[in-house]
Design an enzyme around this catalytic site. Sequence first.
Site, PDB file in Angstrom:
ATOM      1  N   ARG A 114       0.830  -1.222   0.000  1.00 12.56           N
ATOM      2  CA  ARG A 114       0.000   0.000   0.000  1.00 12.56           C
ATOM      3  C   ARG A 114       0.859   1.265   0.000  1.00 12.56           C
ATOM      4  O   ARG A 114       0.548   2.250   0.676  1.00 12.56           O
ATOM      5  CB  ARG A 114      -0.955   0.036   1.203  1.00 12.56           C
ATOM      6  CG  ARG A 114      -1.968  -1.046   1.241  1.00 12.56           C
ATOM      7  CD  ARG A 114      -2.956  -0.978   0.073  1.00 12.56           C
ATOM      8  NE  ARG A 114      -3.836  -2.112   0.152  1.00 12.56           N
ATOM      9  CZ  ARG A 114      -3.547  -3.310  -0.360  1.00 12.56           C
ATOM     10  NH1 ARG A 114      -2.423  -3.497  -1.026  1.00 12.56           N
ATOM     11  NH2 ARG A 114      -4.379  -4.308  -0.237  1.00 12.56           N
ATOM     12  N   SER A 119     -10.841   0.045   3.446  1.00 13.23           N
ATOM     13  CA  SER A 119     -10.042  -0.176   4.664  1.00 13.23           C
ATOM     14  C   SER A 119      -9.465   1.148   5.135  1.00 13.23           C
ATOM     15  O   SER A 119      -8.795   1.831   4.363  1.00 13.23           O
ATOM     16  CB  SER A 119      -8.882  -1.131   4.379  1.00 13.23           C
ATOM     17  OG  SER A 119      -9.382  -2.332   3.871  1.00 13.23           O
ATOM     18  N   GLU A 157      -4.746   4.248   5.926  1.00 13.94           N
ATOM     19  CA  GLU A 157      -4.501   3.990   4.497  1.00 13.94           C
ATOM     20  C   GLU A 157      -4.861   5.211   3.648  1.00 13.94           C
ATOM     21  O   GLU A 157      -4.111   5.589   2.755  1.00 13.94           O
ATOM     22  CB  GLU A 157      -5.316   2.763   4.075  1.00 13.94           C
ATOM     23  CG  GLU A 157      -4.792   2.103   2.829  1.00 13.94           C
ATOM     24  CD  GLU A 157      -5.626   0.906   2.411  1.00 13.94           C
ATOM     25  OE1 GLU A 157      -5.528  -0.147   3.040  1.00 13.94           O
ATOM     26  OE2 GLU A 157      -6.391   1.050   1.437  1.00 13.94           O
TER      27      GLU A 157
HETATM   28  C1  LIG Z   1     -15.420   0.513  -0.898  1.00 14.02           C
HETATM   29  C2  LIG Z   1     -13.945   0.702  -1.127  1.00 14.02           C
HETATM   30  C3  LIG Z   1     -13.144  -0.406  -1.310  1.00 14.02           C
HETATM   31  C4  LIG Z   1     -11.774  -0.258  -1.548  1.00 14.02           C
HETATM   32  N1  LIG Z   1     -11.010  -1.376  -1.731  1.00 14.02           N
HETATM   33  C5  LIG Z   1      -9.688  -1.264  -1.961  1.00 14.02           C
HETATM   34  C6  LIG Z   1      -8.881  -2.422  -2.176  1.00 14.02           C
HETATM   35  O1  LIG Z   1      -9.360  -3.548  -2.180  1.00 14.02           O
HETATM   36  N2  LIG Z   1      -7.565  -2.242  -2.394  1.00 14.02           N
HETATM   37  C7  LIG Z   1      -6.985  -1.002  -2.426  1.00 14.02           C
HETATM   38  O2  LIG Z   1      -5.775  -0.925  -2.639  1.00 14.02           O
HETATM   39  N3  LIG Z   1      -7.725   0.115  -2.236  1.00 14.02           N
HETATM   40  C8  LIG Z   1      -9.053   0.017  -2.004  1.00 14.02           C
HETATM   41  N4  LIG Z   1      -9.817   1.134  -1.795  1.00 14.02           N
HETATM   42  C9  LIG Z   1      -9.174   2.463  -1.806  1.00 14.02           C
HETATM   43  C10 LIG Z   1      -9.251   3.182  -3.165  1.00 14.02           C
HETATM   44  O3  LIG Z   1     -10.248   2.634  -3.966  1.00 14.02           O
HETATM   45  C11 LIG Z   1      -7.932   3.129  -3.929  1.00 14.02           C
HETATM   46  O4  LIG Z   1      -6.882   3.606  -3.140  1.00 14.02           O
HETATM   47  C12 LIG Z   1      -7.984   3.929  -5.228  1.00 14.02           C
HETATM   48  O5  LIG Z   1      -6.819   3.707  -5.980  1.00 14.02           O
HETATM   49  C13 LIG Z   1      -8.187   5.423  -4.986  1.00 14.02           C
HETATM   50  O6  LIG Z   1      -8.458   6.008  -6.242  1.00 14.02           O
HETATM   51  P1  LIG Z   1      -9.110   7.448  -6.348  1.00 14.02           P
HETATM   52  O7  LIG Z   1      -9.107   7.833  -7.791  1.00 14.02           O
HETATM   53  O8  LIG Z   1     -10.429   7.473  -5.686  1.00 14.02           O
HETATM   54  O9  LIG Z   1      -8.036   8.315  -5.554  1.00 14.02           O
HETATM   55  P2  LIG Z   1      -8.310   9.531  -4.552  1.00 14.02           P
HETATM   56  O10 LIG Z   1      -8.985   9.024  -3.323  1.00 14.02           O
HETATM   57  O11 LIG Z   1      -8.954  10.649  -5.268  1.00 14.02           O
HETATM   58  O12 LIG Z   1      -6.830   9.950  -4.188  1.00 14.02           O
HETATM   59  C14 LIG Z   1      -6.033   9.132  -3.373  1.00 14.02           C
HETATM   60  C15 LIG Z   1      -4.625   9.730  -3.313  1.00 14.02           C
HETATM   61  O13 LIG Z   1      -4.034   9.702  -4.594  1.00 14.02           O
HETATM   62  C16 LIG Z   1      -3.713  11.010  -5.054  1.00 14.02           C
HETATM   63  N5  LIG Z   1      -4.025  11.020  -6.481  1.00 14.02           N
HETATM   64  C17 LIG Z   1      -5.181  10.662  -7.087  1.00 14.02           C
HETATM   65  N6  LIG Z   1      -5.064  10.719  -8.424  1.00 14.02           N
HETATM   66  C18 LIG Z   1      -3.792  11.121  -8.668  1.00 14.02           C
HETATM   67  C19 LIG Z   1      -3.042  11.378  -9.863  1.00 14.02           C
HETATM   68  N7  LIG Z   1      -3.561  11.215 -11.083  1.00 14.02           N
HETATM   69  N8  LIG Z   1      -1.749  11.782  -9.738  1.00 14.02           N
HETATM   70  C20 LIG Z   1      -1.191  11.974  -8.517  1.00 14.02           C
HETATM   71  N9  LIG Z   1      -1.851  11.745  -7.357  1.00 14.02           N
HETATM   72  C21 LIG Z   1      -3.125  11.321  -7.439  1.00 14.02           C
HETATM   73  C22 LIG Z   1      -4.561  11.963  -4.213  1.00 14.02           C
HETATM   74  O14 LIG Z   1      -3.937  13.218  -4.068  1.00 14.02           O
HETATM   75  C23 LIG Z   1      -4.620  11.206  -2.899  1.00 14.02           C
HETATM   76  O15 LIG Z   1      -3.430  11.442  -2.161  1.00 14.02           O
HETATM   77  C24 LIG Z   1     -11.205   1.032  -1.574  1.00 14.02           C
HETATM   78  C25 LIG Z   1     -12.020   2.154  -1.402  1.00 14.02           C
HETATM   79  C26 LIG Z   1     -13.375   1.997  -1.187  1.00 14.02           C
HETATM   80  C27 LIG Z   1     -14.250   3.196  -1.021  1.00 14.02           C
END
Ligand SMILES: Cc1cc2nc3c(=O)[nH]c(=O)nc-3n(C[C@H](O)[C@H](O)[C@H](O)COP(=O)(O)OP(=O)(O)OC[C@H]3O[C@@H](n4cnc5c(N)ncnc54)[C@H](O)[C@@H]3O)c2cc1C
Length: 340
Positions: free
Chosen positions: A164, A238, A334
């Site tokens: 992670r 998580s 996380e």
């Molecule tokens: C129901 C649920 C289940 C999940 N299950 C998992 C799982 O099984 N495994 C797992 O690993 N994660 C899981 N996650 C967490 C999440 O889905 C992941 O971490 C996902 O990759 C976040 O993507 P996002 O576009 O929503 O990022 P955001 O939440 O918008 O951003 C997360 C971070 O990344 C940065 N960021 C986003 N896009 C960029 C970019 N293009 N360039 C630079 N920085 C950027 C942001 O500044 C922030 O620091 C889960 C979340 C939820 C709600």
Amino acid sequence: MKRTFKASLKHLNSFAVEARAGQLLELETGQDLQIFSTGFRFDPTHDLILGSGSNILFAADVEGTVILNRIPGKRIITESGDGVLVEACGGENWHQLVLWSLEQGLSGIENLSLIPGLAGAAPMQNIGAYGVELADLLDSVQALDLEKGELHEFAHRDCEFAYRDSRFKSTDAGKYLITRIRLRLQREFKANLNYAGLAEELQVMGIDVPTAKQVSQAVIRIRQRKLPDPCVIGNAGSFFKNPVVSRTTADMLEKEFHGLPRYPLSENETKLSAAWLIEQCGWKGRSMGGAAVSDQHALVLVNQDNATGSEILALANAIGESVQDRFDIKLQPEPRIVRS
Ligand SMILES: Cc1cc2nc3c(=O)[nH]c(=O)nc-3n(C[C@H](O)[C@H](O)[C@H](O)COP(=O)(O)OP(=O)(O)OC[C@H]3O[C@@H](n4cnc5c(N)ncnc54)[C@H](O)[C@@H]3O)c2cc1C
């Protein structure tokens, strides 16, 4: 490029907490990216890159600009033998990318089905689930250096992937905007069923020798059953990482706490279950203010009743203290936490 002043972020984060941004900039095309890279001075102390907001907790407003990378695009770049190089722009929805790759007859990311978020965020915390993580398939990352306004190519070995974690989340946090990722997928499917629950689910589905699409369906079934849907109740999956401790520490804890689940990572390192530790402290299903610990999964904090980001953070802190007091283990969150 779409620009909104004094924007609400409530519908842009999966916790659905209210927070405001001084300005919202939406990048939709390559041209937008070019204008942004030459004309915008990014300040990591005030500005923020946001994907779909599924791994972030707003415990404060963003004073400056929130940049949304919504640039779409995905394609097969090259095929040689069994290996297929696939490219996805940062604004692509991750789960749709998984489904598209399966439609192309490609496999490798099926265990990562239904993880919310955009492709550009996937390398940030090296997304992982059901025995696979992005680092297993990632070829390279292209990112915009926000200080210099230049595009930079990172080979897999330069991304510093860990559990992670990556350089983009740790050493270089706030330095890059990830513009695209390249993945190495396969034509010939080799199922990864190391996660016991996945093999069991396939058995329940009556499948002995699964296809990649069937593995994806099994993952989707498990996730829909186990995890609260953010469209129904706000959450970020998580909330804590599973702690990694030395084997000696795990041995000591196991003697004191019967039934401690442990997963050896290497000869010296052992991963523990954060959910188990939290459950042992009696937090599963408990609430504090508008925030609560899901009664479905102890690792998931939920916005039960119009919680503020600060209320969710207060709950997370209280859980962290309990686990520290009882097990002498420091839980790491996380999601990214935006604080004042
Ligand atoms: C129901 C649920 C289940 C999940 N299950 C998992 C799982 O099984 N495994 C797992 O690993 N994660 C899981 N996650 C967490 C999440 O889905 C992941 O971490 C996902 O990759 C976040 O993507 P996002 O576009 O929503 O990022 P955001 O939440 O918008 O951003 C997360 C971070 O990344 C940065 N960021 C986003 N896009 C960029 C970019 N293009 N360039 C630079 N920085 C950027 C942001 O500044 C922030 O620091 C889960 C979340 C939820 C709600």
